[in-house]
Design a protein around this motif. Structure first.
Motif, PDB file in Angstrom:
ATOM      1  N   ILE A 103       0.856  -1.190   0.000  1.00  0.00           N
ATOM      2  CA  ILE A 103       0.000   0.000   0.000  1.00  0.00           C
ATOM      3  C   ILE A 103       0.891   1.240   0.000  1.00  0.00           C
ATOM      4  O   ILE A 103       1.845   1.323   0.749  1.00  0.00           O
ATOM      5  CB  ILE A 103      -0.953   0.000   1.217  1.00  0.00           C
ATOM      6  N   GLY A 104       0.574   2.176  -0.883  1.00  0.00           N
ATOM      7  CA  GLY A 104       1.335   3.422  -0.905  1.00  0.00           C
ATOM      8  C   GLY A 104       2.388   3.489  -1.986  1.00  0.00           C
ATOM      9  O   GLY A 104       2.994   4.536  -2.190  1.00  0.00           O
ATOM     10  N   ARG A 117       1.318   5.900  -4.801  1.00  0.00           N
ATOM     11  CA  ARG A 117       1.298   7.265  -4.279  1.00  0.00           C
ATOM     12  C   ARG A 117       2.717   7.814  -4.170  1.00  0.00           C
ATOM     13  O   ARG A 117       3.012   8.945  -4.550  1.00  0.00           O
ATOM     14  CB  ARG A 117       0.610   7.269  -2.897  1.00  0.00           C
ATOM     15  N   GLN A 139      -3.136   9.099  -1.791  1.00  0.00           N
ATOM     16  CA  GLN A 139      -2.747   9.187  -0.380  1.00  0.00           C
ATOM     17  C   GLN A 139      -3.964   8.988   0.526  1.00  0.00           C
ATOM     18  O   GLN A 139      -3.886   8.337   1.562  1.00  0.00           O
ATOM     19  CB  GLN A 139      -2.126  10.563  -0.122  1.00  0.00           C
ATOM     20  N   GLU A 189      -4.656   5.512   0.780  1.00  0.00           N
ATOM     21  CA  GLU A 189      -3.623   4.895   1.625  1.00  0.00           C
ATOM     22  C   GLU A 189      -3.977   5.108   3.098  1.00  0.00           C
ATOM     23  O   GLU A 189      -3.867   4.186   3.905  1.00  0.00           O
ATOM     24  CB  GLU A 189      -2.292   5.560   1.283  1.00  0.00           C
ATOM     25  N   GLU A 219      -6.300   2.814   4.240  1.00  0.00           N
ATOM     26  CA  GLU A 219      -5.761   1.447   4.121  1.00  0.00           C
ATOM     27  C   GLU A 219      -6.444   0.621   3.035  1.00  0.00           C
ATOM     28  O   GLU A 219      -6.765  -0.548   3.217  1.00  0.00           O
ATOM     29  CB  GLU A 219      -5.821   0.731   5.480  1.00  0.00           C
ATOM     30  N   ILE A 220      -6.658   1.276   1.901  1.00  0.00           N
ATOM     31  CA  ILE A 220      -7.280   0.601   0.757  1.00  0.00           C
ATOM     32  C   ILE A 220      -6.286   0.583  -0.405  1.00  0.00           C
ATOM     33  O   ILE A 220      -5.924   1.636  -0.915  1.00  0.00           O
ATOM     34  CB  ILE A 220      -8.573   1.332   0.328  1.00  0.00           C
TER      35      ILE A 220
END
Lengths: 455, 455
Positions: free
Chosen positions: A321-322, A325, B329, B332, B335-336
Motif C-alpha cells: 500500500i502506498g 502514491r 494518499q 492509503e 488502508e485501501i
C-alpha cells in the motif's frame, strides 16, 4: 448581444481590419469586439507581439531601443495609412510605447508583460478609431477601466470572478466596445498577461460576464476539422460540438481554440462559434452544451507526440500500500505532471510529456525510484504519441473501442497503451511516434469515411 | 530431486494417502514431501483446519474442549485405521493437541496459529509413519528443526532468506522427508502460519532452497484450465505456462495455485508442475520460465468480481500537480490498496476491491475528496468485474486488443475500462458484473475455440 473576438491574422493589416468592420456592421448584435495584436500578414512575417518581445529584451539589456521601437510603430502606421486614418493615432501609440519603455525595469517579468500587452492595447485603440472613422458608434475600453481583474503573482495568471460584476455592465454601455485581449490588472493595478491564447480568454471572460447570447471567435479557418488537415486529406468540418469535446480535442493537439479559454463561456453556458474572418458567411463550428450524438459518436481524432513512459517493476508491488502514491509524489517533487498511469500486478507505468524531462531529471528519477522505492526494474522510453478519439456518447456506444483497436491493427501498428474508463468522451491510445500518422489516417477512415459512404 | 506437495484433498483419507505413497514410490526422485492437513473427503465434509479453528475458539472462550478435541483426534484415528497403523500414532497426535491447548492463551493470534498448524504437523507425522509402515525410508521433519525461518509479528508473515542455507541441507539427508506445510518459526522460536495457500508456499520455499529440479504440486485437478470450468464448458487444459502468466491468472481469480506461493520457485527458476493425485499419469500443467508463445498468445482468461470505482471530476485537474498523488494518499490513509487508475483530462477514477469498503469508509472517502481535494463531482459505483487476458507475447501481437474488444462487443456488453500498457502479459477490461459471464464465454470462443478449429 454577441461578443466577437478577432485573432492576430484577422487584424494584421488594413485590408483585414476592413473585413472586421464589415463583419461588425453586418450584425447589430455584435457589440463587444475583442482584438489581438496584429499577427502575420504572410507566412514569413513577424507578429507585432514578437517585435514587442524583442523591443523589451533590447531595453532590458540596456541597449538603445529606437530602431526596435520604430519597427513596431511603423507596423501600426502602415495599418493606419491603409485605413485612411491620420497620423494622430500613430502618435498616440508611439507616446504609449515610450511611456511603457520608461517604466520600471526592476521586475523584468512585469516590464515584459507591459510591453507585450501594448500589442493588443494599441491595436484596440487603432481599430476603435477606424470604426468611428467609418461611422460606427465605437469606443476603446481599457481592461483596467472595465474591471478585468486577475490574481497576484507569482501564481499562474487567471481572471478573478470578483471582476465579473463590473464587467457585466459593459452590456448596458451604449455603442460598440473595442476591447484589447490578452491582459488584465491585479487589484493593485499591476498589468499581467494571460498565457498563449490570451485573447481567446479575454473574449470568453467578457462573453461569460455579460451573459452574451453568443461568443464568436473569428480566426482564419472556416471551421474546426475532425482531424489534422496536414495529415488527413480534406477532413470533414465539425459543424457542432460540445464544450467537453472541444476541451479534449484542444488538449490533445487541436490548436484552434485554447482549452483554458473555453471555460468561462462553458461555465455560463454561452455558446461559442468559431468563424472565418475571410469567409464570414461559412457557418463555422458551433460549440454548445449538448448535441445530438446518435449518428456520430466520434467527433474528432487528435494526436499529440512527445510523450515518455517510465516503467517500474517490483515483486509484490500490489501488496505494498502506498507504492503508487510514492511514485507519483516523486514526480510531483520533480514538478512533472503525469498524464496516464497504466498498471499491472507488479508494475506501474507513468506517462508524462517529454518536455518536462531533462537528462539530469531523467537520471535522478530513475535513481530515486530504484533507491527510495526499491524497485526491481526501472526504465524510461521516449517517443510515444497519444491518439485521442473524442465524442459525446462514445462510452455508451458498444463496440467503439473494438472498431478503433481494429483500425489500428489494420494499420499494422501495435498499441502500447489504452486508457479508457474515466472520461466519458474520450478514448486514448498510446502508440509509437513512428506509427502516429498511419494510425490517424486509418482511424479517420474508420470513423469518418465509412460513415460518409453509408449516408 | 523433486519436492512434492500434496494438498488437502490428496491427504484427506487413508485411501488418498495410499495414492500419495504410490506416487512417491513410483519415482525415486521424489524426496521431500510437503503435506497439508486432511481436507474434505466429500463436498459437505469439514476440513481438519476448520475443526481446529473451532477447537481453538472454544478454548479461547474458556469452554470445555473435550468434544472438539475428540472430533479432531477421530479424524486422524480414522485415517490411521484405514492405513493399518496401530493406535500409537493417534496417541502421539492426541498428546500433541493437549499440549497445544495447554499453551499460552494470552496472545489469541499465536494460540490460534499454534492450533491451526497442528493440522499439517500431525498429518506429516502420520504420513511419515505410514510411509515407514509400507517400507519407505521416510521420516517426519519439523520446520523448526529444518530451519524454516519467518519474520516477526506484526508484519505479514513471510519466509526469511536467512533460513535458506539450513533448509538446503535437506537435499543431502538420506531417505524421504515428510514435511508439514503452512507454518514456520521466528528466530525466537514462535510458530507463525502462512496465509491461505500456505502449504503451497512451504513447498515452494523448500524447492527453491534445496535447488530441486522440479516442484510437483499435487491437487485434485488434472491441470490448470484456460478459463473457469464452471462457466466455460470443457475449457482446454494449459500444458505449459510461464511464472508470470500463472501469477497474473492466480491474481485475477484462478484459485489453483496461490500467486505468492509461486515466487520462491520463480526466483530460483525451479519449474513447477501441477498434477492430480487421483490421476498422476496425466501430464498436468508445467510452469516454467519461458515458453514458445508463437501459436498461442493468450493462455488463459480470468475474471474476478467485487470491484468498485471512485470517479472524481475537477475542472483543470490536469494543471494541478499533485492531485492524483493526494487522491491515492487518501486511499492509503484509509488502508485501501488500489487496482487501476484510469484518467481523463479533468477526471480520475480509482478502481479498488469492494471488500476494502465499508459504508462508513465510503461516505468518508467521498466527503474527504470533496472537502480536501475540492473536487467538483465524486461518485462511487460498485458491481464491477475485471476480465483479464493473460499471455506472454500478447503485447507484441498486433491486433490482440482489437480481437478482444470486438469479442466483447459481440457479446452485447459495454467496456467500462481498459487498462493496457504496463504489464507485458495481461490486458484488463473492466465490465459490469452482470456482463461477466457472457463476456468470458465470448472471449473464450474468440481465443480458444477458433484456434482449435483452425488446427
Amino acid at each position: 448581444m454577441k461578443v466577437c473576438k478577432f485573432g492576430g491574422t484577422s487584424v494584421a493589416s488594413a485590408e483585414q481590419i476592413k473585413k472586421v468592420a464589415n463583419i461588425v456592421t453586418s450584425d447589430s448584435l455584435r457589440k463587444i469586439i475583442v482584438v489581438s495584436a496584429p499577427g502575420k500578414r504572410f507566412s514569413d512575417d513577424t507578429k507585432v507581439t514578437d517585435l514587442l518581445i524583442h523591443l523589451a529584451e533590447t531595453a532590458l539589456r540596456g541597449n538603445d531601443t529606437e530602431i526596435e521601437l520604430q519597427e513596431v510603430v511603423n507596423r501600426y502606421r502602415l495599418i493606419a495609412e491603409g485605413l485612411g486614418l491620420n497620423e494622430e493615432i500613430v502618435q498616440v501609440i508611439e507616446k504609449d510605447l515610450r511611456e511603457r519603455l520608461a517604466g520600471d525595469e526592476n521586475d523584468p517579468i512585469l516590464f515584459m508583460d507591459c510591453l507585450k500587452a501594448s500589442g493588443e492595447d494599441n491595436n484596440a485603440k487603432l481599430i476603435a478609431t477606424y470604426f468611428v472613422h467609418v461611422g460606427l458608434p465605437a469606443r476603446y475600453v481599457c481592461p483596467k477601466e472595465a474591471g478585468l481583474l486577475v490574481n497576484q503573482r507569482p501564481e499562474r495568471v487567471r481572471a478573478l470572478p470578483e471582476g465579473d460584476e463590473r464587467l457585466s455592465e459593459l452590456r448596458h454601455e451604449p455603442g460598440i466596445i473595442v476591447f484589447p485581449g490578452f491582459f488584465g490588472y491585479t487589484e493593485d493595478g499591476t498589468l499581467r498577461t494571460f498565457n498563449r491564447g490570451g485573447s481567446d480568454i479575454t473574449g470568453s471572460i467578457l462573453a461569460a460576464a455579460t451573459g452574451a447570447e453568443l461568443y464568436e471567435n473569428f480566426t482564419d479557418v472556416d471551421s474546426v476539422f475532425a482531424a489534422n488537415p496536414t495529415i488527413v486529406e480534406n477532413p470533414i468540418a465539425i459543424t457542432k460540438m460540445t464544450y467537453r469535446e472541444m476541451r479534449e480535442l484542444a488538449y490533445a493537439g487541436f490548436s484552434v481554440f485554447h482549452d483554458e479559454a473555453l471555460m468561462p463561456a462553458f461555465r455560463r453556458s454561452v455558446p461559442v462559434c468559431i468563424k472565418n474572418t475571410n469567409n464570414p458567411d461559412a457557418p463555422g463550428t458551433q460549440i454548445v452544451k449538448e448535441r445530438d450524438h446518435s449518428d456520430q459518436p466520434v467527433i474528432g481524432i487528435a494526436a499529440d507526440s512527445g510523450f515518455s513512459t517510465l516503467f517500474v517493476d517490483k515483486y509484490l508491488m500490489n501488496q505494498e500500500i502506498g507504492f503508487g502514491r510514492r511514485l507519483l509524489q516523486l514526480f510531483e517533487e520533480e514538478e512533472i505532471p503525469f498524464e496516464h498511469t497504466p498498471s499491472g500486478i507488479d508494475n506501474l507505468s507513468v506517462i508524462i510529456r517529454s518536455e518536462y524531462l531533462t537528462d539530469e531529471k531523467e537520471a535522478r528519477i530513475i535513481r530515486r525510484v530504484k533507491d527510495e522505492l526499491k524497485a526491481d526494474n526501472v526504465h524510461l522510453h521516449s517517443n510515444y504519441s497519444m491518439i485521442v478519439l473524442v465524442g459525446e456518447g462514445m462510452r455508451h456506444t458498444t463496440g467503439l473501442a473494438a472498431r478503433a483497436a481494429t483500425a489500428i491493427a489494420r494499420s499494422g501498428a501495435s498499441i502500447q497503451m489504452i486508457n479508457q474508463g474515466s472520461s466519458e468522451v474520450s478514448l486514448v491510445f498510446g502508440v509509437l511516434k513512428e506509427d502516429e500518422i498511419k494510425i490517424l489516417k486509418e482511424l479517420y477512415e474508420e470513423f469518418f469515411q465509412k460513415s460518409t459512404i453509408a449516408l
